[in-house]
Every structure is written in structure tokens, then in C-alpha cells.
Design a protein around this motif. Structure first.
Motif, PDB file in Angstrom:
ATOM      1  N   VAL A 108      17.525   9.375   3.767  1.00 55.64           N
ATOM      2  CA  VAL A 108      16.164   9.549   3.253  1.00 55.64           C
ATOM      3  C   VAL A 108      16.231  10.323   1.947  1.00 55.64           C
ATOM      4  CG1 VAL A 108      13.858  10.437   3.714  1.00 55.64           C
ATOM      5  CG2 VAL A 108      15.278   9.702   5.621  1.00 55.64           C
ATOM      6  N   ASP A 109      15.583   9.796   0.909  1.00 53.54           N
ATOM      7  CA  ASP A 109      15.491  10.556  -0.337  1.00 53.54           C
ATOM      8  C   ASP A 109      14.315  11.531  -0.214  1.00 53.54           C
ATOM      9  OD1 ASP A 109      17.670   9.469  -1.664  1.00 53.54           O
ATOM     10  OD2 ASP A 109      16.536   7.718  -2.315  1.00 53.54           O
ATOM     11  N   PHE A 110      14.578  12.625   0.481  1.00 56.07           N
ATOM     12  CA  PHE A 110      13.502  13.565   0.818  1.00 56.07           C
ATOM     13  C   PHE A 110      12.766  14.094  -0.408  1.00 56.07           C
ATOM     14  CE2 PHE A 110      15.914  13.864   4.738  1.00 56.07           C
ATOM     15  CZ  PHE A 110      14.908  13.878   5.661  1.00 56.07           C
ATOM     16  N   HIS A 111      13.531  14.377  -1.465  1.00 58.27           N
ATOM     17  CA  HIS A 111      12.902  14.998  -2.625  1.00 58.27           C
ATOM     18  C   HIS A 111      11.817  14.103  -3.213  1.00 58.27           C
ATOM     19  CE1 HIS A 111      16.577  12.906  -3.336  1.00 58.27           C
ATOM     20  NE2 HIS A 111      16.467  12.883  -4.641  1.00 58.27           N
ATOM     21  N   TYR A 112      12.114  12.790  -3.332  1.00 58.27           N
ATOM     22  CA  TYR A 112      11.081  11.874  -3.832  1.00 58.27           C
ATOM     23  C   TYR A 112       9.957  11.712  -2.813  1.00 58.27           C
ATOM     24  CZ  TYR A 112      14.549  10.346  -7.290  1.00 58.27           C
ATOM     25  OH  TYR A 112      15.456  10.291  -8.305  1.00 58.27           O
ATOM     26  N   MET A 113      10.370  11.557  -1.558  1.00 55.74           N
ATOM     27  CA  MET A 113       9.383  11.283  -0.523  1.00 55.74           C
ATOM     28  C   MET A 113       8.350  12.414  -0.443  1.00 55.74           C
ATOM     29  SD  MET A 113      10.179  10.348   3.381  1.00 55.74           S
ATOM     30  CE  MET A 113       9.164   9.256   4.316  1.00 55.74           C
ATOM     31  N   MET A 114       8.831  13.652  -0.496  1.00 50.93           N
ATOM     32  CA  MET A 114       7.912  14.784  -0.385  1.00 50.93           C
ATOM     33  C   MET A 114       7.043  14.913  -1.638  1.00 50.93           C
ATOM     34  SD  MET A 114       8.218  16.039   2.520  1.00 50.93           S
ATOM     35  CE  MET A 114       8.785  14.600   3.358  1.00 50.93           C
ATOM     36  N   ALA A 115       7.627  14.647  -2.808  1.00 50.07           N
ATOM     37  CA  ALA A 115       6.845  14.749  -4.042  1.00 50.07           C
ATOM     38  C   ALA A 115       5.700  13.744  -4.020  1.00 50.07           C
ATOM     39  CB  ALA A 115       7.747  14.514  -5.253  1.00 50.07           C
ATOM     40  N   VAL A 116       6.010  12.497  -3.687  1.00 54.45           N
ATOM     41  CA  VAL A 116       4.957  11.478  -3.685  1.00 54.45           C
ATOM     42  C   VAL A 116       3.974  11.744  -2.537  1.00 54.45           C
ATOM     43  CG1 VAL A 116       4.485   9.016  -3.581  1.00 54.45           C
ATOM     44  CG2 VAL A 116       6.491   9.828  -4.788  1.00 54.45           C
TER      45      VAL A 116
ATOM     46  N   VAL B 203       0.828  -1.208   0.000  1.00 52.41           N
ATOM     47  CA  VAL B 203       0.000   0.000   0.000  1.00 52.41           C
ATOM     48  C   VAL B 203       0.868   1.266   0.000  1.00 52.41           C
ATOM     49  CG1 VAL B 203      -1.911  -1.125   1.176  1.00 52.41           C
ATOM     50  CG2 VAL B 203      -0.146   0.046   2.506  1.00 52.41           C
ATOM     51  N   LEU B 204       0.198   2.424  -0.130  1.00 50.89           N
ATOM     52  CA  LEU B 204       0.907   3.694  -0.302  1.00 50.89           C
ATOM     53  C   LEU B 204       1.827   4.048   0.858  1.00 50.89           C
ATOM     54  CD1 LEU B 204      -1.934   5.889  -1.794  1.00 50.89           C
ATOM     55  CD2 LEU B 204       0.202   5.278  -2.917  1.00 50.89           C
ATOM     56  N   ALA B 205       1.334   3.903   2.088  1.00 51.93           N
ATOM     57  CA  ALA B 205       2.125   4.382   3.227  1.00 51.93           C
ATOM     58  C   ALA B 205       3.451   3.639   3.310  1.00 51.93           C
ATOM     59  CB  ALA B 205       1.338   4.217   4.526  1.00 51.93           C
ATOM     60  N   VAL B 206       3.425   2.339   3.026  1.00 56.67           N
ATOM     61  CA  VAL B 206       4.671   1.574   3.067  1.00 56.67           C
ATOM     62  C   VAL B 206       5.564   1.973   1.893  1.00 56.67           C
ATOM     63  CG1 VAL B 206       5.676  -0.730   2.974  1.00 56.67           C
ATOM     64  CG2 VAL B 206       3.616  -0.332   4.302  1.00 56.67           C
ATOM     65  N   GLY B 207       4.943   2.163   0.718  1.00 59.82           N
ATOM     66  CA  GLY B 207       5.716   2.595  -0.441  1.00 59.82           C
ATOM     67  C   GLY B 207       6.431   3.903  -0.169  1.00 59.82           C
ATOM     68  N   LEU B 208       5.722   4.850   0.434  1.00 59.44           N
ATOM     69  CA  LEU B 208       6.317   6.146   0.775  1.00 59.44           C
ATOM     70  C   LEU B 208       7.525   5.975   1.682  1.00 59.44           C
ATOM     71  CD1 LEU B 208       3.510   8.700   1.613  1.00 59.44           C
ATOM     72  CD2 LEU B 208       5.396   8.952   0.022  1.00 59.44           C
ATOM     73  N   ASN B 209       7.389   5.085   2.661  1.00 58.81           N
ATOM     74  CA  ASN B 209       8.482   4.907   3.604  1.00 58.81           C
ATOM     75  C   ASN B 209       9.669   4.180   2.992  1.00 58.81           C
ATOM     76  OD1 ASN B 209       8.239   5.779   6.591  1.00 58.81           O
ATOM     77  ND2 ASN B 209       6.169   5.339   5.915  1.00 58.81           N
ATOM     78  N   GLN B 210       9.467   3.600   1.814  1.00 57.00           N
ATOM     79  CA  GLN B 210      10.603   2.958   1.161  1.00 57.00           C
ATOM     80  C   GLN B 210      11.554   3.971   0.538  1.00 57.00           C
ATOM     81  OE1 GLN B 210       9.651  -0.473  -1.229  1.00 57.00           O
ATOM     82  NE2 GLN B 210       8.412  -1.363   0.397  1.00 57.00           N
ATOM     83  N   PHE B 211      11.217   5.255   0.609  1.00 57.21           N
ATOM     84  CA  PHE B 211      12.213   6.266   0.227  1.00 57.21           C
ATOM     85  C   PHE B 211      13.215   6.499   1.360  1.00 57.21           C
ATOM     86  CE2 PHE B 211       8.781   7.591  -2.752  1.00 57.21           C
ATOM     87  CZ  PHE B 211       9.472   7.256  -3.898  1.00 57.21           C
ATOM     88  N   ARG B 212      12.956   5.858   2.495  1.00 64.25           N
ATOM     89  CA  ARG B 212      13.928   5.918   3.581  1.00 64.25           C
ATOM     90  C   ARG B 212      14.865   4.735   3.432  1.00 64.25           C
ATOM     91  NH1 ARG B 212      10.371   5.513   8.646  1.00 64.25           N
ATOM     92  NH2 ARG B 212      12.223   6.103   9.814  1.00 64.25           N
ATOM     93  N   GLY B 213      16.150   5.016   3.546  1.00 61.16           N
ATOM     94  CA  GLY B 213      17.121   3.948   3.383  1.00 61.16           C
ATOM     95  C   GLY B 213      17.780   3.589   4.699  1.00 61.16           C
ATOM     96  N   GLN B 214      18.999   3.067   4.591  1.00 60.75           N
ATOM     97  CA  GLN B 214      19.711   2.636   5.784  1.00 60.75           C
ATOM     98  C   GLN B 214      20.401   3.807   6.473  1.00 60.75           C
ATOM     99  OE1 GLN B 214      22.059  -0.311   3.606  1.00 60.75           O
ATOM    100  NE2 GLN B 214      21.182  -1.856   4.927  1.00 60.75           N
ATOM    101  N   PHE B 215      20.668   3.638   7.733  1.00 56.19           N
ATOM    102  CA  PHE B 215      21.482   4.577   8.517  1.00 56.19           C
ATOM    103  C   PHE B 215      20.954   6.015   8.427  1.00 56.19           C
ATOM    104  CE2 PHE B 215      24.357   1.583   6.161  1.00 56.19           C
ATOM    105  CZ  PHE B 215      24.321   0.590   7.116  1.00 56.19           C
TER     106      PHE B 215
END
Lengths: 309, 445, 320
Positions: C282-290, C267-279
């Protein structure tokens, strides 16, 4: 129905009361089944586990009240955690309820733009989550953050507090942050305000009441069941604060933002002390239960139910 | 009215019977129950792996998996994506219901507790029986983390040391020479003071303000170089209560509070990555695994240098992550075949080396990472550290480890903000940490 | 917007033209308005900050995100973050459909079960009612963190038991319940949610009981009273439940993370959180756009819910 159906003595529900009672059970049946099927088991399990040394995986046996005794007597941060949780709950419920009521009263007017303003006030409640919590760390930056920028402009002070990096100000910072979430309470209160009959205001105006009288004698009593809901739910939610702490403070600085559910989370999933975490959860449960009962008891003095039975 | 009631009651009775019949029917097994998942295609087995890659890196994984499945048509790979920060909560939950995937990502700090709890199983027999897998090529410091009761419960894919990172732009602007190989910690202190200029619109500090985190990494850099140790070798007691430790901790505290050459937390707090990534600090502790984030977000020129030596010589911490086979794996042999390929030199080069993703846990895969785009010009100093002075710091063999990190972390934040002095911090850590050790000893007995 | 409704009668027939509000408004009304706006607008600006920050970040290159002092206006403006974030790495179209199915199911389920239960607790007299309502409240008090594991074990046992039948009889799913892994999220909402039960109970309690009594004497059944009297009178509260249920399920993250394995079921919420990586990466630019795209349906539901608020006002005339 045909006559061929074998006559089976049908117990008639003779009175309206009996029928009402039967309907009550039908009405709550889905919830009641859910309680049995989905909630009851896990709840009882967690109670049982609180008397064991369960790690979440392995269990060597019952250890009686050891978890509870360790928590209350030996744990070096437990009482600090309880104090912090009460501090935060009191502050955030007070500010959150009053703030939501204030904004809801202002935005209940049928003025141009109120749709839009309601949405804006509700936005932080929707756009939450980790990324936004990170934004708050920056907003609370003592030197370049927006919060202190405004404080220094508006108040006669040279420097603002150190917020998240000070043991004194970390809890107020979390409380301040929580007021950005008043949108949800505002929506509930707005829904409650829609239900106050206009006729009551008209009657009050004929009696020569001013705006404050109207608020005190009409709005507040009619709104009291909804306000009661808001206060009870806000208290429960505030007691269970977790995400903000995980992202913004990790309990620090020092132990100044160690709160009960954060400590439960750490014990359960970081330290793998699930039995200990369950004991903590049941202590938390007892505290909130006591507070909720207190609120229920107190509500008799100020909550007015038009449809009380 | 009465007849309606009657009919409604009849209807309820009927539907009750119907529901009961349906339930009974449901309890009878289907005439031809679905075959076991293994039996779908004659010989193939499914291997599921819990990974923690962010979206942008998942494409590299897909490429690897496709190649692997082409070469091994009898194995079907099923990746399960967790977020890294939630993985440590999700894995114990899965384990409780025995639904763990065949293979899971295991951060170095979880290797011991998860092996102790039986979440991961020994891979030793697979390793011994697989001549193609060169286990000796993996750094011993990395393997040690995943060894439980003498057997490997996991194989690391990434292992890196923590050395010195510096912001070239700040050095250039101040006309100061970059850190060199023969630096001592005294040089670090002096240069930090020289670089600091907090008068301007945007304050610049020489040092980021790191403190020994008293955990398994940076205490090697910051304490061991002064001859101080954090824990004893058995990991049963804390050894911070020594004159050496007091001297060492005081140096890092003074950099912040006496010399003003590093920001206090109040001054640096902005986002997760703070003042270093924003380009306001001359130098910082820098781990190899920070490279991808630094490369993506730092808007300035930067590089790395060896960690400077202290009076007791050169030392730095190192740490990593790996993969383990779980207790719920239905096909540990197939799972191992995947890991054997995934964690081979070629596998590491493809996944983490040439992608620049992380410093591989094998010496012979390291060059591919050094040549990758994100690795900085002097990234070879990471290799130099691993070969000469990096040690995987304690604790990693006690159930108390996560708790110890929390305890020491709390005092660390207070030292950084200046709300406590070194003496009382050490007293507090010793008291709380020893309680945690005692508790862990009880659980492990 | 409310003014638009004044000028167009239902059915789209142009109504008598009405002067704009600033000509109709009395002096007192204008004074009121000024005071209200002065009080509300500064707060509104503060409350807009998270959204503005999301918008700004969603259009930045990654290296602009952490610079100090912060940059609010991206340069260059990277529109590609939206297209790349949505489809370059993860199947967000699939996530969107999945989230929609689960969310709609759960809204309807919650409305059904919680209306009924709240009605029982608010209006129907029976022995033991208060004790049972106490149980509703009590189930909200235990923190979720210690229930996650026992509940996961329970639901896993149930789904493992069902699996052979599911695979045999309904491999394509039952109606909108497409995958077995969705059941732990889609079935419990049909069995009540304490927060909404409590909320609706409080609103039902604000309606005078005389209305029920009168209807009952006329021979109306309990269910007719619920549907024909209480539901129309508490539309604002029901709209609130819809808004909350929508957001709660749309943003639900931990349940799907634990229960769903395959990306095609995610689902969406998990997909969104997959822009967070290790350590902490966070790919903030993608995360905020989506995130902004994912926010749009929420805004639609909110505006839709607001219209019901206004209808609620029109109906209050018959109350009290």
C-alpha cells in the motif's frame, strides 16, 4: 376541466379514512416498486440458491436441505462462528449505545466548542476503511500500542492483555474498536434530543425535578423511539461485521474471531461455495429476524410514541 | 375540492397512458440502432484486460499499451483496474453475468478453481499456433500452476522463490557474519539466538517468527528440508501426521517459545508488515515478490541469501501470478496477440524486469530484474534457487486449496502465539483438512 | 461559533453588542461546563488519533512510515505527496466530479423516496401497514455478500437491454447521469433505502398526531401535512439523513468497483483504493494525503448539517 370530457364515473373517496389509505399506498409506492424491481429478485434468488450446490457460476442441481444440514451438523466451525457473533454483537451494541447516549447528552449543551467536539467524535466513523483498520492493529499492539500504554498508566496492572493475538482478548479488542464508531449513533441521538420540547423540562423544573429525574422522566421517554432505532440498527450492523475482520484478524487467532458474515464471505468468494454461503446467510437472516422481532415486542414496554396511531 | 381531486385523477390517468406509450415506444428498436462495438472503426477490435496494479505502476502499463497499439493499429486496449485484494471477489461476480473482460489477472492460487469453474479458457491452441511465442522459455514450475487437464489456461508473468532475507544493520551491529551459501537450518537457529537482544529500548530478534504456513509456499522451506510432506501428490489427503513433520514444526516453534529468538505475534504485531519491515528482526523468509514493498518501506540495509539446507537437503517454495483469457472474450485471437507480446521476453523485461516490479517468469528476462534498482545485491540467489531447488508447493490442484489455507493458517497463528502445542495442532489440522478434502472430492466428482 | 450568531442579526445588521459568554455565564453554568469538558475532552483526544495518524502519514517519506518506535512528526515534511497523489498517477479531478454527481443525485433521491415511505409508515393508517414495514426491516437483515452476484446479474441484464437505446438517443448521458454504468448506483436511491425509511419513521413518530388531525380537519391534504408540518419539525433528522447519505455514497466502494470499468467514469473511493497494490503493498503516503482531501467535503457537509440542528432547536417551541 372542460365539460366535453366524457363523464366517467369517478369513485369518490367518501371518508377521510379511505383517502388516507390511498395516500399511504402512494407514499410507499417508490419503495414498493424498488422492492419488486431491485431487491425482491436477488433475495428470492439467494433463497433458492441456498438449496443448491451453486458455485456462483455453475449449478448441478437442487440438493434439498443438504447445505443446512451440513452447516448445523457437520461444519466444524459454524457453531463457534455463531457464538463469536453473539458475543461481539452483545458487547458492541451495549457499549456503542450507552457510549453514544452519554456523549450525545454531554454534547447537546449549547457550549462553546460543541460543534467541533461533535465533529471530532464523528470523525472515526467517516475516516474508516482499510487504512484505518491497519492503524488499529498497531494501537492494539500489546507492547508498544497506545491502548495498553493507557491501561498500564491508568490501572494497577503491569502488562495489558495481548489483544488481537490472544484467543481470549481478540473479541473484546474488536468490541473496543467498534466503540470508536459511536459517532454515527451520537448524531442520531443528538437529532432526537433536539426534538424534546423545552416546555417539558421547564414543567419538570417547576415540579422540583433534579437532573436525573429530568433524564428519566422527560429525556428518556421522549428519546425512546430514537434509542429503539439505534439499538435495532446497531444489532443488525454488529451481526454483519466484516471489514474489521478481513483487515485486522482474518478470523484468528484460531477461530476466535470467525463471525457469520466473514464466514459467508469466505465461502462465497474464496471457496466458491455460493450455495453454502446462501444457506449461511439465511440462517443469519433468521437469527437477526428473531432478535428484531424480540426487540419490537420488547419495545412496547419502554418505547413511547408521541405520534402513535 | 372535488374538482381538484377530479383534475388530479385525470392528470394521473393521462400520465399513466403517456408512460405506457413511452414504454411501448421504447420497446420498438431504434430506427438505426447503434452498431456493434466491433463495427465502430472498420477493422479494429477492443481487448479489455483486468489488472491489479496500484496507481503508481499504472503509468508503466500505459506506456506499454501505447507502444502496442502503435504497432497493432487494429487493436484497442482497454485496461480495467481492480484492487488486488478485491479482484478475487469481483471476477466471480463478473463471470456470473458473463461480463468478464477479455483477459484477467489470475493469482497462482486461483488458477485451478477458475479453470475448473470455466472462468478461464484453454489457451493451448493459440500457443501452439504462435511460433513467435517461446513457451519453453517460461519456468516449468510456473506453467504447471496454470495447466488444467493438460492444457495451459494461463501464462505466468511473475514467478519467484521464497529464500532467506536478512537485515544487514542487525548483523553488523552484532558483529555476526552474513548468511552464506553453505548454511544449514542449524546455522539459522544458532545465528537467530546470537542476534537476539530483547533487553534494549527497541527489542531485536534474530528470526522473524515465520512458521510453515502449510500452504503452497513455505512448507517446502520449513518441512520439506526435513523430509516431511504436507499433502500427497494426488492432493487428496494430508500427510502431516509423521515423525519428520513433528520434528520440523517443533524447530520453528522452539525458535519463538523456547529460545525467544523470534517475536510472538503479540510482540510483532504492528501494521501489516510487522516487526521485520520495522527493522527489528535479523532474518526472515523472503519472497522475490516482496522486493518492491521492501525497497519502498524498509529503512535499513538488507539482502538475500540461499535458503539453508536441512537434513533432507535443500528445498524452497515458489509461486507466481499470470494472465488468462476468459470465457467471455469476444476476440480470443486478438487477446492472445496482446498476451503474446505482453508475456514475451521483451514484454516481461519492460513491464516487470527493468521496472523492478517482480521477478519475471522467464529465465532470459531475469537479468533485467536483477539489474533493476529495487533488486538487492545478491538477488541472483533467487535465480539460483529457481534453477536448483525451488518447487511450486501443493496444493494447487484441488478445489479445497483456499479452505486448506484457512484451516492451516488458523493453527499456525495458535502455534505462533503458543496457545497450542505441535501435537494438538497436527491432530486438528488433519481432522479439519481431511474434511475439506472430502468435500472438495465430492464437488469435483 | 454559536456566539457569533448572537451578535449579528439576520441580514447582517449589527445587533446590540452582547458581552462574551464568560462574562454572561453564571457560576452554575461554568461548573457545568467544566464537568462536561473534563468528561468529553480525553475521549476527544482518543478519537482524534486516526486523523492525526492520517495527517502524519500523508506528509512522510515512505521509509518513515513503518519505523519503530513510530514517528509522529515527519522529517522531512513531504508536501509533494498531496500533489503527486492527486494528479500524478490518477485523474482525481474527474473522480471528484463523478463522485459529486452521483452523491448529490443519491441524496436527493433518498430524501424524496424515504421521506414519502417513512411518512406512510408513520402517519397514514392503512391495512397491512405493519406487515409492509416488517418487510422494510427484513430487507436490511440479509447480508449483502449473497446478494451481490444476483443483483449484479439483474442490473447487467437491464443495462445490456438499455444499451442500444442509450447509445442511440443519449450517448452523452441523461442530465447528470452521464454514463450507463452509473445507473445501478443512481436509480435505486429514488426507490427508497430501508435504513433511512426506518430512521425517518422513528422521528415522525415523535411528533404529536394532533397536529396532523387538526390540519386534516382544516382540509389539508396528506402531502401538505408532510411538507408543511412534519418536514419543518424533523429538520435535525433530515440533516442526519443528508449527512449519512453523503458519507455512504461518497465512500461507496464495492458497487462502483464492480459496475464501472473505464477510469474516466470511476469515482473517488475506487481511486483511493488504487493506491493499494499487490500482495499487501500500500502506498500509504499517497493514500492518506488524498484521503484527507476527500474528507474535506464531508467536513463541510457536517458543519452545514450542524447549522440545521441549531435551527431545529429554535423550532421546537411549537412542539408538544
Amino acid at each position: 376541466m372542460t365539460a366535453s370530457v366524457p363523464a366517467r364515473p369517478v369513485k369518490r373517496l367518501r371518508t377521510l379514512q379511505q383517502r388516507e389509505e390511498r395516500d399511504f399506498w402512494i407514499a410507499i409506492l417508490p419503495w414498493f416498486l424498488g422492492l419488486f424491481l431491485f431487491t425482491g429478485g436477488p433475495v428470492i434468488a439467494s433463497l433458492v440458491f441456498s438449496f443448491t450446490d451453486w458455485t456462483g457460476l455453475n449449478l448441478s442441481g437442487f440438493i434439498g436441505f443438504k447445505n443446512y444440514r451440513d452447516l448445523l451438523v457437520e461444519d466444524l466451525v459454524f457453531w463457534e462462528t455463531v457464538y463469536n457473533t453473539f458475543y461481539y454483537t452483545f458487547g458492541s451494541v451495549l457499549l456503542g449505545t450507552l457510549g453514544a447516549l452519554f456523549v450525545a447528552l454531554l454534547l447537546n449543551q449549547n457550549l462553546p466548542g460543541t460543534y467541533f467536539l461533535r465533529l471530532i467524535y464523528y470523525l472515526p466513523s467517516i475516516a474508516s476503511g482499510v487504512a484505518i483498520s491497519i492503524l488499529w492493529i498497531w494501537l492494539f499492539n500489546p507492547n508498544v500500542g497506545l491502548v495498553n500504554y493507557l491501561l498500564v498508566k491508568l490501572l494497577p496492572i503491569d502488562t495489558g492483555p495481548a489483544w488481537l493475538s490472544s484467543q481470549t482478548w481478540s473479541k473484546p479488542a474488536l468490541i473496543l474498536k467498534s466503540t470508536w464508531g459511536i459517532g454515527a449513533n451520537m448524531i442520531i441521538i443528538l437529532a432526537g434530543l433536539q426534538g424534546v420540547p423545552q416546555s417539558l423540562y421547564e414543567a419538570a423544573r417547576i415540579d422540583g425535578a433534579n437532573a436525573f429525574d429530568e433524564f428519566r422522566n422527560v429525556t428518556l421517554p421522549m428519546l425512546s423511539p430514537v434509542l429503539f432505532f439505534v439499538i435495532v440498527i446497531s444489532t443488525i450492523n454488529a451481526f454483519q461485521i466484516l471489514t474489521d475482520i478481513l483487515v485486522m484478524t482474518q478470523g484468528g487467532p484460531g477461530t476466535s474471531t470467525y463471525m457469520l458474515v466473514y464466514y459467508i464471505y469466505q465461502n462465497a468468494f474464496q471457496y466458491l461455495k455460493m450455495g453454502y454461503a446462501s444457506a449461511l446467510a439465511w440462517i443469519l437472516f433468521t437469527i437477526i429476524l428473531a432478535l428484531t422481532l424480540l426487540q419490537l415486542w420488547g419495545s412496547r414496554r419502554w418505547v413511547y410514541y408521541e405520534g402513535a396511531t | 375540492m372535488a374538482s381538484t381531486t377530479l383534475s388530479r385523477r385525470r392528470f394521473l390517468a393521462f400520465s399513466g397512458v403517456a408512460a405506457g406509450a413511452a414504454a411501448l415506444a421504447a420497446c420498438a428498436p431504434p430506427t438505426a440502432p447503434a452498431a456493434d462495438s466491433g463495427g465502430m472503426t472498420a477493422e479494429s477490435v477492443t481487448v479489455s484486460t483486468a489488472l491489479t496494479w496500484e496507481a503508481a505502476f499504472q503509468t508503466t502499463q500505459q506506456e506499454f499499451d501505447a507502444n502496442f497499439m502503435e504497432e497493432n493499429p487494429d487493436i484497442i486496449l482497454e485496461p480495467v483496474y481492480n484492487t488486488w485484494s478485491d479482484h478475487n471477489q469481483v471476477v466471480p461476480t463478473w463471470a456470473a453475468a458473463d461480463t468478464l473482460p477479455d483477459i484477467i489477472y489470475v493469482h497462482g492460487s486461483r488458477a485451478f478453481p477458475w479453470a475448473f469453474e470455466g472462468i478461464t479458457v484453454s489457451m493451448q491452441s493459440h500457443i501452439d499456433a504462435d511460433p513467435g511465442f517461446n513457451v519453453a522459455g517460461v519456468w516449468e514450475e510456473a506453467l504447471r500452476l496454470y495447466r488444467f487437464e493438460g492444457e495451459q489456461h494461463g501464462i505466468p508473468y511473475d514467478h519467484g522463490p521464497i529464500i532467506l532475507g536478512y537485515n544487514k544493520d542487525i548483523f553488523d551491529a552484532a558483529g555476526v557474519a552474513y548468511p552464506s551459501e553453505d548454511w544449514t537450518i542449524e546455522d539459522l537457529v544458532e545465528t537467530s539466538i546470537a542476534l537476539t537482544n530483547t533487553e534494549g529500548d527497541i527489542p531485536i530478534w534474530g528470526w522473524r517468527g515465520d512458521m510453515p504456513n502449510f500452504g503452497n509456499g513455505t512448507n517446502r522451506n520449513m518441512l520439506n528440508t526435513y523430509g516431511a510432506n504436507l499433502y500427497n501428490d494426488e492432493e487428496t489427503a494430508i500427510e502431516l501426521d509423521t515423525p519428520e513433520a513433528r520434528v520440523a514444526v517443533q524447530i520453528w516453534v522452539d525458535l519463538i517459545h523456547k529460545h525467544g529468538a523470534a517475536p510472538t505475534p503479540a510482540e510483532s504485531e504492528a501494521f501489516e508488515q510487522n516487526a521485520w519491515i520495522a527493522g527489528q528482526c535479523g532474518m526472515s523468509l523472503f519472497a522475490s515478490w516482496s522486493t518492491p514493498t521492501q525497497y519502498a518501506f524498509a529503512n535499513y540495509a538488507w539482502d538475500v541469501a540461499p535458503w539453508p539446507a536441512g537434513p533432507a537437503g535443500q528445498s524452497c517454495g515458489s509461486f507466481g501470478s499470470g494472465f488468462s483469457i476468459t470465457k467471455n472474450s469476444g476476440n480470443p485471437a486478438a487477446a492472445w496477440r496482446f498476451l503474446s507480446s505482453y508475456l514475451s521476453t521483451e514484454g516481461m523485461e519492460f513491464m516487470w524486469g527493468s521496472s523492478g516490479r517482480g521477478s519475471p517468469a522467464r529465465a532470459d528476462a531475469y537479468q533485467s530484474w536483477l539489474d533493476s534498482e529495487p533488486a538487492s545485491d545478491n538477488a541472483h540467489y533467487f535465480l539460483h534457487a529457481l534453477e536448483n531447488y525451488a518447487v511450486t508447493g501443493r496444493p494447487y490442484q484441488t478445489l479445497a486449496a483456499p479452505q486448506l489455507l484457512d484451516i492451516t493458517g488458523r493453527y499456525q497463528t495458535l502455534l505462533r502465539s503458543g496457545e497450542i502445542d505441535v501435537e494438538s495442532a497436527i491432530t486438528g489440522i488433519v481432522e479439519e483438512a481431511n474434511a475439506a478434502f472430502a468435500d472438495a472430492a465430492e464437488r469435483m466428482s | 461559533m454559536a456566539q457569533m450568531q448572537d451578535t449579528v442579526a439576520p441580514g447582517g445588521i449589527p445587533a446590540r453588542p452582547v458581552a462574551p459568554w464568560w462574562q454572561r455565564a453564571s457560576k452554575r453554568r461554568i461548573l457545568n461546563m467544566t464537568i462536561i469538558y473534563l468528561l468529553v475532552l480525553p475521549g476527544a483526544v482518543m478519537f482524534l488519533i486516526p486523523l492525526l495518524w492520517m495527517l502524519s502519514t500523508s506528509l512522510k517519506e515512505s521509509r518513515q512510515i513503518f519505523v519503530n518506535p513510530p514517528v509522529w512528526i515527519p522529517n522531512p515534511v513531504v508536501w509533494q505527496n498531496f500533489t503527486d497523489g492527486w494528479s500524478a498517477y490518477l485523474p482525481f479531478n474527474t473522480f471528484f466530479v463523478n463522485s459529486t454527481l452521483i452523491t448529490l443525485n443519491n441524496i436527493v433521491g433518498n430524501l424524496f423516496s424515504c421521506c414519502l415511505a417513512a411518512y406512510g409508515f408513520a402517519r397514514l393508517r392503512a391495512r397491512g401497514r405493519n406487515v409492509l414495514f416488517g418487510l422494510v426491516l427484513a430487507t436490511m437483515l440479509l447480508p449483502n455478500e449473497v446478494l451481490i452476484i444476483p443483483q449484479y446479474v439483474l442490473f447487467t441484464k437491464i443495462t445490456q437491454f438499455l444499451k442500444p437505446w442509450w447509445d442511440y438517443y443519449t450517448p452523452g448521458g441523461i442530465l447528470w447521469m452521464r454514463y450507463l454504468s452509473w445507473l445501478p448506483m443512481m436509480v435505486p436511491p429514488w426507490f427508497g433505502f430501508p435504513f433511512f425509511i426506518f430512521l425517518l419513521r422513528q422521528f415522525f413518530l415523535t411528533i404529536p398526531l394532533d397536529l396532523d388531525e387538526a390540519a386534516r380537519l382544516d382540509g389539508a391534504s396528506s402531502w401538505r401535512i408532510l411538507i408543511q408540518i412534519l418536514v419543518p419539525l424533523t429538520k435535525p433528522a433530515l440533516a442526519t439523513v443528508v449527512i449519512f447519505a453523503f458519507i455512504g455514497n461518497w465512500n461507496n466502494f464495492l458497487m462502483p468497483l464492480i459496475y464501472i470499468r473505464a477510469q474516466k467514469e470511476q469515482v473517488l473511493a475506487v481511486g483511493l483504493n488504487q493506491f493499494r497494490g499487490q500482495f499487501g503493498h500500500v502506498d500509504f503516503h499517497y493514500m492518506m494525503a488524498v484521503s484527507l482531501i476527500v474528507l474535506l467535503p464531508v467536513l463541510l457537509i457536517f458543519f452545514f448539517g450542524q447549522r440545521i440542528f441549531v435551527q431545529g432547536i429554535a423550532l421546537t417551541g411549537i412542539k408538544g
